[in-house]
Enzyme design. Structure first.
Site, PDB file in Angstrom:
ATOM      1  N   CYS A 115      35.274  11.536 -17.232  1.00 17.75           N
ATOM      2  CA  CYS A 115      35.749  12.712 -16.505  1.00 17.75           C
ATOM      3  C   CYS A 115      34.664  13.380 -15.672  1.00 17.75           C
ATOM      4  O   CYS A 115      34.965  14.202 -14.806  1.00 17.75           O
ATOM      5  CB  CYS A 115      36.354  13.724 -17.479  1.00 17.75           C
ATOM      6  SG  CYS A 115      37.801  13.097 -18.360  1.00 17.75           S
ATOM      7  N   HIS A 255      36.665  20.693 -14.303  1.00 17.10           N
ATOM      8  CA  HIS A 255      37.471  19.538 -14.692  1.00 17.10           C
ATOM      9  C   HIS A 255      38.714  20.039 -15.415  1.00 17.10           C
ATOM     10  O   HIS A 255      38.645  20.915 -16.278  1.00 17.10           O
ATOM     11  CB  HIS A 255      36.664  18.616 -15.601  1.00 17.10           C
ATOM     12  CG  HIS A 255      37.475  17.545 -16.244  1.00 17.10           C
ATOM     13  ND1 HIS A 255      38.287  16.688 -15.530  1.00 17.10           N
ATOM     14  CD2 HIS A 255      37.632  17.202 -17.556  1.00 17.10           C
ATOM     15  CE1 HIS A 255      38.889  15.871 -16.361  1.00 17.10           C
ATOM     16  NE2 HIS A 255      38.508  16.155 -17.596  1.00 17.10           N
ATOM     17  N   ASN A 285      45.466  15.809 -16.702  1.00 15.97           N
ATOM     18  CA  ASN A 285      44.088  15.349 -16.599  1.00 15.97           C
ATOM     19  C   ASN A 285      44.063  14.021 -15.846  1.00 15.97           C
ATOM     20  O   ASN A 285      44.444  12.986 -16.398  1.00 15.97           O
ATOM     21  CB  ASN A 285      43.496  15.195 -17.998  1.00 15.97           C
ATOM     22  CG  ASN A 285      42.039  14.774 -17.988  1.00 15.97           C
ATOM     23  OD1 ASN A 285      41.475  14.453 -16.944  1.00 15.97           O
ATOM     24  ND2 ASN A 285      41.422  14.761 -19.155  1.00 15.97           N
TER      25      ASN A 285
END
Length: 328
Positions: A115, A255, A285
């Site tokens: 990520c 994020h 996500n």
């Protein structure tokens, strides 16, 4: 020679049309809309159709970036693709993105930092620009997370979606664009967030497929604890390093893993939530794509000179922050 900085001169994003809503997931696993929204902030996510891959999310970004600047894909000198879900082990996804977009003069490579991938790739691209050797570098975060999600596992299948976002970097002598970065890894997260099989340690076999070892595994409580501290601390560290107060920061660009992690980071920085880019409710996500997708959606709200703090946390563990001064 004057010091060069990498300016974000164009930004683009791409998400598939198909939506997977919380209501859809209620029919697939033992979960419900309220449970998902309360714990994650997600209402729906986008899913790429079967038969298409991460490169199919990423190459439209290259084409659109070039269209915005009135240049040809052949003018691009380098393409970096941050991804956890490459089309295949080799050739690289970036290689396929260059082929599909017509960027025939670019050299390319993939970067994997889960990520945090986009921040690691953005810093790498900025350094290529700062070297003076390159004038047009594209950095993309792209993932087809649906390809490694077990849709019978209610703990992970609610979290992830598919998407891509990217920027064109060009040189400037102004102190703008990517001003600074703090990027870190420690390796202690190897047992808490991973895909067990498919690599050289545990090659694919009938056994690994039967045991569902090609899907994401996450020990959520531990990951959450580390993410809250690491992402919040590194963002605050960046503010301290550059003597930035909360009023000096236009937006936190975090994020998009979990709304509670995002809020904890904003609190550590002393920011109200109206100064935080959040689109997790729409996309979930998307791993390496979350930060550039936020920038893409907010670009019309940004003015030159705005100070942005980009922050991420990912498997490994990896985490980091970038100080970006907007100058589109």
């Amino acid at each position: 020679m004057e010091k060069l900085y990498a300016r974000v001169s164009a930004i683009s994003g791409y998400v598939p049309e198909k939506k997977l809503t919380n209501a859809d997931l209620e029919k697939m696993v033992d979960t419900n809309d309220e449970w998902i929204k309360t714990r994650t902030g997600i209402k729906e996510r986008r899913i790429l159709e079967d038969g298409k891959a991460t490169s199919d999310l990423a190459f439209p970004v290259v084409i659109d970036l070039c269209k915005q600047k009135g240049i040809s894909p052949e003018d691009i000198e380098c393409i970096i693709v941050a991804t956890t879900t490459p089309d295949m082990f080799f050739p690289s996804t970036s290689n396929l993105v260059a082929y599909k977009s017509g960027a025939k003069n670019a050299w390319t490579f993939d970067l994997m930092a889960a990520c945090s991938g986009f921040l690691f790739a953005l810093n790498t691209g900025a350094n290529l620009i700062a070297s003076g050797r390159y004038k047009k570098v594209i950095v993309i975060g792209a993932d087809k997370m649906s390809s490694i999600v077990d849709y019978t596992d209610r703990n992970t299948c609610v979290l992830f979606g598919d998407g891509a976002g990217g920027v064109l970097l060009e040189p400037t002598t102004k102190v703008t664009g990517i001003v600074d970065s703090i990027l870190r890894v420690d390796g202690v997260g190897k047992d808490f967030l991973y895909m067990k099989a498919g690599g050289s340690q545990r090659p694919s076999s009938i056994e690994t497929v039967t045991n569902k070892e090609h899907f994401i595994f996450q020990e959520g409580t531990t990951v959450f604890k580390y993410a809250v501290k690491a992402m919040a601390d590194v963002s605050y560290e960046m503010m301290q390093k550059h003597n930035l107060q909360a009023d000096d920061v236009k937006y936190l660009v975090p994020h998009q893993a979990n709304l509670r992690i995002i809020k904890a980071t904003a609190d550590r920085m002393g920011l109200d939530m109206d100064k935080v880019m959040i689109n997790i409710e729409k996309y979930g996500n998307t791993t390496a794509a979350t930060i550039p997708l936020c920038l893409w959606e907010w670009k019309d709200k940004l003015k030159n000179g705005d100070n942005l703090i980009l922050a991420s946390f990912g498997a490994g563990f990896t985490w980091g922050s970038i100080f970006l001064k907007w100058d589109l």
